[in-house]
Motif scaffolding. Structure first.
Motif, mmCIF file in Angstrom:
data_model
loop_
_atom_site.group_PDB
_atom_site.id
_atom_site.type_symbol
_atom_site.label_atom_id
_atom_site.label_comp_id
_atom_site.label_asym_id
_atom_site.label_seq_id
_atom_site.Cartn_x
_atom_site.Cartn_y
_atom_site.Cartn_z
ATOM 1 N N PRO A 59 -16.001 -2.732 -65.736
ATOM 2 C CA PRO A 59 -15.579 -1.510 -66.003
ATOM 3 C C PRO A 59 -16.116 -0.126 -65.207
ATOM 4 C CG PRO A 59 -16.642 -2.621 -67.955
ATOM 5 C CD PRO A 59 -17.608 -3.571 -67.233
ATOM 6 N N ARG A 60 -15.247 -0.021 -64.048
ATOM 7 C CA ARG A 60 -15.462 1.235 -63.986
ATOM 8 C C ARG A 60 -13.954 1.961 -63.948
ATOM 9 N NH1 ARG A 60 -19.825 -1.149 -63.426
ATOM 10 N NH2 ARG A 60 -21.068 -2.038 -61.277
ATOM 11 N N HIS A 61 -14.362 2.346 -65.075
ATOM 12 C CA HIS A 61 -13.102 3.287 -65.255
ATOM 13 C C HIS A 61 -12.856 4.155 -64.510
ATOM 14 C CE1 HIS A 61 -12.779 0.363 -68.334
ATOM 15 N NE2 HIS A 61 -13.592 0.523 -69.115
ATOM 16 N N ILE A 62 -12.021 5.091 -64.225
ATOM 17 C CA ILE A 62 -11.751 6.364 -63.398
ATOM 18 C C ILE A 62 -11.254 7.535 -64.368
ATOM 19 C CG2 ILE A 62 -10.727 8.044 -61.161
ATOM 20 C CD1 ILE A 62 -9.817 5.127 -59.735
ATOM 21 N N LEU A 63 -12.124 8.480 -64.336
ATOM 22 C CA LEU A 63 -11.961 9.558 -65.215
ATOM 23 C C LEU A 63 -11.184 11.427 -64.272
ATOM 24 C CD1 LEU A 63 -14.499 9.990 -67.644
ATOM 25 C CD2 LEU A 63 -12.406 8.430 -67.836
ATOM 26 N N VAL A 64 -10.496 11.779 -64.116
ATOM 27 C CA VAL A 64 -10.483 12.928 -64.215
ATOM 28 C C VAL A 64 -10.574 14.130 -64.985
ATOM 29 C CG1 VAL A 64 -8.699 14.829 -62.328
ATOM 30 C CG2 VAL A 64 -9.007 12.116 -62.480
ATOM 31 N N ARG A 65 -11.317 15.189 -64.999
ATOM 32 C CA ARG A 65 -11.836 15.845 -65.628
ATOM 33 C C ARG A 65 -11.413 17.632 -64.590
ATOM 34 N NH1 ARG A 65 -14.720 15.036 -70.032
ATOM 35 N NH2 ARG A 65 -15.414 12.613 -70.156
ATOM 36 N N ASP A 66 -11.619 18.799 -65.596
ATOM 37 C CA ASP A 66 -11.045 19.675 -64.882
ATOM 38 C C ASP A 66 -12.318 20.596 -64.804
ATOM 39 O OD1 ASP A 66 -10.781 20.548 -67.289
ATOM 40 O OD2 ASP A 66 -9.103 20.826 -67.331
ATOM 41 N N ALA A 67 -11.952 21.894 -64.577
ATOM 42 C CA ALA A 67 -12.897 22.859 -64.257
ATOM 43 C C ALA A 67 -13.900 23.024 -65.577
ATOM 44 C CB ALA A 67 -12.625 24.165 -63.546
ATOM 45 N N ASN A 68 -12.869 23.269 -66.351
ATOM 46 C CA ASN A 68 -13.515 23.074 -68.297
ATOM 47 C C ASN A 68 -14.344 22.255 -68.728
ATOM 48 O OD1 ASN A 68 -12.943 26.181 -68.420
ATOM 49 N ND2 ASN A 68 -10.930 25.104 -68.844
#
Length: 387
Positions: A59-68
């Protein structure tokens, strides 16, 4: 939108991600609910030992998080040390590259392990940032492959519009076919049969009568599913898996975790003889689709597979207003049973220019063959033609 407002993270397991956060981008309101993209399903494969580094799924799941620090996008992603359990076959690519001195494995794969079901792969809620978040996810996957000197990135069983988008981003597109059944607002199985030619209608009735002889068929869902049901089904699953592909993918623990988390999304069909199950099929239930997943039997009598997996699924879909039955990969025999051919799509990024050019040439010829085969099959469905 300023990309600096977003952060890319890569996690080595879904246990590190909050379930509600993942599900908010995997199955957001307004989109068709896909049980296979849920945190509950994907994490069960990891924590039960089915999709782990030990089994060749890293597993190498990619996450995109915002400034919050809110999760805005995600991509289920695995490093793979083989190509088993994918249902998009690239073994010949691997063999050719390795004969030429290259190293095809490890590679990167975005897919639902062991599950040839079309669905979203770059996960983001609809909105003004959706396209940019999907672009960030793709770029992150390719960058990860480049930084780690991996041969390729593969995105399997994605939706057609996403496949077209990825082609515009320079990825190679591959097509194949499956067989799905579509509910035309039928009120009964007989309504469905009435749409078939007379000879096919007669054959299906004979098949059902033969398969049902001496048997009762029961549907078990939700809180009615017990560990005893799982024990019997796992016996069937292991027997069939050992005979078909040598090493069944799921563990007994997988089924228990799925029952604990997703019982309402699971439908078991059991064929009963004198009160004892002799065969069973596991289906998963989406918002408008019944997905046939696994089946097995200890009594391989004629037509039992067709009844347990295909006709019982149609019965259930009609009774519950589901639009589609997806009965899994392969199976031209499904055509005569009212399942029609549909295209499936995958996208591929290949680092080595020589291998990429060779694969691109192969895929162009393969797509033409798949389209020809699709036309051929559509001319031979069992439905009435101008009657």
């Amino acid at each position: 939108m300023d990309e600096t407002n977003f952060r890319i993270d890569i996690v080595t397991g879904l246990a590190d991600v909050d379930p509600d956060e993942w599900n908010a981008v995997a199955n957001p309101p307004g989109l068709r609910r896909d049980p296979f993209l849920s945190w509950e399903f994907l994490e069960a494969l990891e924590s039960s030992g089915a999709a782990t580094p030990e089994t060749g799924w890293i597993p190498r799941h990619i996450l995109v998080r915002d400034a919050n620090d809110v999760l805005r996008g995600a991509m289920p992603l695995y490093g793979k040390t083989h190509s088993r359990g994918e249902f998009v076959f690239d073994h010949s690519w691997a063999d050719a590259f390795e004969r030429a001195g290259g190293a095809y494995y490890p590679k990167l794969l975005s897919a639902v392990p062991f599950t040839p079901v079309t669905g979203r792969r770059r996960l983001a809620a609809p909105g003004p940032d959706e396209a940019k978040i999907k672009s960030l996810l793709l770029n992150a996957a390719v960058s990860f492959a480049e930084q780690n000197k991996l041969s390729s990135v593969h995105i399997n069983f994605l939706e057609e519009d996403d496949a077209q988008s990825l082609m515009l981003n320079g990825m190679l597109c591959r097509t194949d076919q499956q067989f799905h059944w579509f509910n035309q607002d039928y009120e009964s199985f007989d309504d469905f049969l009435a749409e078939l030619s007379s000879s096919k209608r007669k054959n299906l009735r004979k098949e059902r009568a033969k398969a049902q002889e001496g048997l009762d068929f029961v549907h078990v869902r939700g809180d009615d599913i017990t560990e005893d049901h799982l024990d019997r089904f796992f016996e069937f699953y292991m027997d069939t898996g050992n005979r078909k592909w040598g090493s069944p993918y799921l563990t007994r623990k997988t089924f228990s975790i799925l029952r604990e988390r997703m019982a309402d999304d699971m439908l078991f069909v059991f064929a009963m003889e004198d009160g004892e199950p002799i065969a069973g099929a596991l289906n998963m239930i989406g918002s408008d689709t019944l997905y046939g997943r696994y089946w097995g039997t200890i009594d391989p009598r004629p037509m039992l597979h067709f009844e347990t997996c295909y006709y019982q699924a149609i019965d259930y879909a009609i009774a519950h207003g589901l639009r589609v039955v997806e009965a899994g990969a392969q199976g031209g025999h499904k055509l005569a049973r009212g399942y029609v051919p549909v295209l499936t799509y995958s996208a591929h990024w290949i680092a080595h220019p020589g291998l990429r050019d060779a694969v691109a040439d192969y895929l162009e010829r393969e797509r033409a063959a798949v389209e020809h085969d699709l036309d051929y099959l559509n001319e031979r469905t069992p439905f009435k033609k101008g009657e």
